[in-house]
Design a protein around this motif. Structure first.
Motif, PDB file in Angstrom:
ATOM      1  N   GLN A 288       0.807  -1.213   0.000  1.00  0.00           N
ATOM      2  CA  GLN A 288       0.000   0.000   0.000  1.00  0.00           C
ATOM      3  C   GLN A 288       0.845   1.271   0.000  1.00  0.00           C
ATOM      4  O   GLN A 288       0.314   2.379   0.043  1.00  0.00           O
ATOM      5  CB  GLN A 288      -0.929   0.011   1.221  1.00  0.00           C
ATOM      6  N   GLY A 289       2.155   1.123  -0.032  1.00  0.00           N
ATOM      7  CA  GLY A 289       3.033   2.278  -0.110  1.00  0.00           C
ATOM      8  C   GLY A 289       3.549   2.806   1.214  1.00  0.00           C
ATOM      9  O   GLY A 289       4.190   3.863   1.258  1.00  0.00           O
ATOM     10  N   ALA A 290       3.292   2.094   2.319  1.00  0.00           N
ATOM     11  CA  ALA A 290       3.818   2.521   3.617  1.00  0.00           C
ATOM     12  C   ALA A 290       5.334   2.378   3.634  1.00  0.00           C
ATOM     13  O   ALA A 290       5.910   1.549   2.924  1.00  0.00           O
ATOM     14  CB  ALA A 290       3.199   1.702   4.740  1.00  0.00           C
ATOM     15  N   THR A 291       5.978   3.171   4.468  1.00  0.00           N
ATOM     16  CA  THR A 291       7.440   3.103   4.584  1.00  0.00           C
ATOM     17  C   THR A 291       7.900   2.490   5.895  1.00  0.00           C
ATOM     18  O   THR A 291       9.061   2.102   6.019  1.00  0.00           O
ATOM     19  CB  THR A 291       8.052   4.510   4.464  1.00  0.00           C
ATOM     20  N   ARG A 292       6.992   2.392   6.877  1.00  0.00           N
ATOM     21  CA  ARG A 292       7.402   1.877   8.190  1.00  0.00           C
ATOM     22  C   ARG A 292       6.236   1.156   8.864  1.00  0.00           C
ATOM     23  O   ARG A 292       5.072   1.413   8.557  1.00  0.00           O
ATOM     24  CB  ARG A 292       7.910   3.009   9.084  1.00  0.00           C
ATOM     25  N   TYR A 293       6.604   0.287   9.785  1.00  0.00           N
ATOM     26  CA  TYR A 293       5.622  -0.492  10.537  1.00  0.00           C
ATOM     27  C   TYR A 293       5.922  -0.333  12.007  1.00  0.00           C
ATOM     28  O   TYR A 293       7.017  -0.676  12.476  1.00  0.00           O
ATOM     29  CB  TYR A 293       5.721  -1.964  10.124  1.00  0.00           C
ATOM     30  N   ASP A 294       4.962   0.203  12.745  1.00  0.00           N
ATOM     31  CA  ASP A 294       5.108   0.443  14.174  1.00  0.00           C
ATOM     32  C   ASP A 294       4.501  -0.734  14.931  1.00  0.00           C
ATOM     33  O   ASP A 294       3.298  -0.984  14.837  1.00  0.00           O
ATOM     34  CB  ASP A 294       4.396   1.752  14.535  1.00  0.00           C
ATOM     35  N   PHE A 295       5.332  -1.445  15.701  1.00  0.00           N
ATOM     36  CA  PHE A 295       4.840  -2.580  16.479  1.00  0.00           C
ATOM     37  C   PHE A 295       4.104  -2.130  17.750  1.00  0.00           C
ATOM     38  O   PHE A 295       3.665  -2.973  18.530  1.00  0.00           O
ATOM     39  CB  PHE A 295       5.988  -3.521  16.820  1.00  0.00           C
ATOM     40  N   TRP A 296       3.968  -0.843  17.949  1.00  0.00           N
ATOM     41  CA  TRP A 296       3.082  -0.215  18.938  1.00  0.00           C
ATOM     42  C   TRP A 296       3.346  -0.627  20.385  1.00  0.00           C
ATOM     43  O   TRP A 296       2.529  -1.223  21.052  1.00  0.00           O
ATOM     44  CB  TRP A 296       1.619  -0.479  18.571  1.00  0.00           C
ATOM     45  N   GLY A 297       4.501  -0.240  20.840  1.00  0.00           N
ATOM     46  CA  GLY A 297       4.726  -0.299  22.268  1.00  0.00           C
ATOM     47  C   GLY A 297       5.484  -1.509  22.769  1.00  0.00           C
ATOM     48  O   GLY A 297       5.143  -2.648  22.481  1.00  0.00           O
ATOM     49  N   ILE A 298       6.554  -1.212  23.495  1.00  0.00           N
ATOM     50  CA  ILE A 298       7.325  -2.216  24.222  1.00  0.00           C
ATOM     51  C   ILE A 298       7.572  -1.656  25.619  1.00  0.00           C
ATOM     52  O   ILE A 298       7.401  -0.452  25.853  1.00  0.00           O
ATOM     53  CB  ILE A 298       8.665  -2.525  23.521  1.00  0.00           C
ATOM     54  N   PRO A 299       7.966  -2.495  26.566  1.00  0.00           N
ATOM     55  CA  PRO A 299       8.236  -1.985  27.918  1.00  0.00           C
ATOM     56  C   PRO A 299       9.294  -0.888  27.907  1.00  0.00           C
ATOM     57  O   PRO A 299      10.142  -0.825  27.000  1.00  0.00           O
ATOM     58  CB  PRO A 299       8.724  -3.230  28.667  1.00  0.00           C
TER      59      PRO A 299
END
Length: 347
Positions: A288-299
């Protein structure tokens, strides 16, 4: 210069204009999207969208989706708290513009009964923008505050070819992706409310197993309707021989995919459904053309004994980088009243 700019509350008739600005701005984020504000309306927050309008160029130059919350069982006249998640949407390097935006936001919120404003800019701690954020907000009497959103996350660059992304994973993760496919795990998209409700049942299992809180079933059904509109989000479901084993809710906004929610059952975990789910989500946002993927939170710690250390290790295996955000900032408009209100309500 300040007379050139006018702060306006944006109505639903201009929803597309709002999202177009937020979606294409370098500081745009899902939590500043119109749909996110609508989702929060179903809980205890009430959104208002404030746009700074350039009257000479007749365009939006900055924006802030403000979520407002009143204390339960207290008179509305007592006031409310205001919160800007992952915002505002402004070019922080334009210090003069940022100050004009906040001076007008402060005036607006005070006039409408806000007791305090908390915000969490969509800015990384080690970025040049962080210096601008800190200096600008300090000059406007904002102090450091506890973050509501995760301070740290893992961000994966998805611009390389798929073969390169696979090569950058930990070997075991790459093996598990292929194992799940060989063992017959099928990944499909949720296509009905019944699918979302079935996924919610394993969300309850996950919550009990991993000891974390979740929203209500209706909240996730509403999230599915709002956040998957126009293919801007998907609920990926992993099944084996017709049995639902796991599912992840992934959104796409502002060139960024976000792994927002995830759930897995206690059955057939050896088939590694979660690995194939994440890989299919990464492939989708890339397409879809995204450049990054945020795994949304770590400790906020690397302590291996931390309760969410297992989740941290899972997110680490995909080849991304640990990043830390600038954190929260707050200004109290009514300090004396806030001393009382804090006993009944918080951000």
């Amino acid at each position: 210069m300040s007379h050139r700019y006018s702060l306006q509350a944006i109505s639903s008739a201009r929803r597309e204009e709002w999202d177009q600005f937020v979606n294409t701005h370098s500081q745009g984020h899902l939590l500043q999207s119109w749909a996110w504000g609508e989702l929060k309306t179903s809980s205890t927050w009430h959104p208002i969208r404030l746009a700074l309008w350039d009257t000479e160029e007749t365009r939006i130059v900055a924006a802030a989706q403000v979520l407002r919350r009143t204390a339960p069982h207290t008179p509305a006249q007592l006031g409310h708290l205001a919160y800007i998640p992952k915002g505002p949407v402004v070019d922080w390097s334009q210090t003069a513009l940022s100050k004009i935006l906040f001076m007008q936001i402060n005036d607006y919120l005070r006039h409408h009964g806000a007791l305090a404003l908390r915000l969490e800019p969509n800015v990384l701690e080690d970025s040049p923008e962080h210096v601008c954020v800190s200096e600008t907000l300090a000059a406007l009497q904002f102090g450091a505050a506890r973050s509501v959103q995760p301070l740290r996350t893992i961000m994966l660059d998805v611009t390389p070819a798929e073969d390169t992304l696979l090569a950058r994973m930990k070997e075991k993760w790459r093996y598990n992706v292929r194992l799940a496919a060989r063992k017959g795990i099928q990944v499909r998209l949720a296509s009905s409310e019944d699918d979302v409700r079935a996924w919610y049942r394993i969300m309850e299992t996950t919550s009990s197993r991993d000891e974390f809180g979740i929203h209500t079933e209706e909240y996730y059904v509403r999230a599915w309707h709002l956040l998957t509109a126009n293919d801007k989000g998907r609920l990926f479901l992993a099944e084996h021989e017709g049995q639902l084993l796991a599912g992840i809710f992934v959104t796409l906004f502002g060139g960024e995919g976000i792994y927002l929610y995830g759930a897995s059952s206690n059955e057939k975990r050896n088939l590694m459904p979660n690995h194939l789910l994440q890989w299919e989500a990464i492939r989708w946002i890339k397409q879809q053309g995204a450049t990054r993927y945020d795994f949304w939170g770590i400790p906020d710690t690397d302590d291996s004994e931390e309760s969410m250390a297992g989740v941290y290790r899972f997110k680490q295996g995909w080849g991304g980088n640990v990043v830390r955000f600038a954190g929260g900032f707050e200004r109290e408009y009514q300090p004396l009243v806030m001393k009382t209100v804090k006993r009944f309500i918080s951000f």
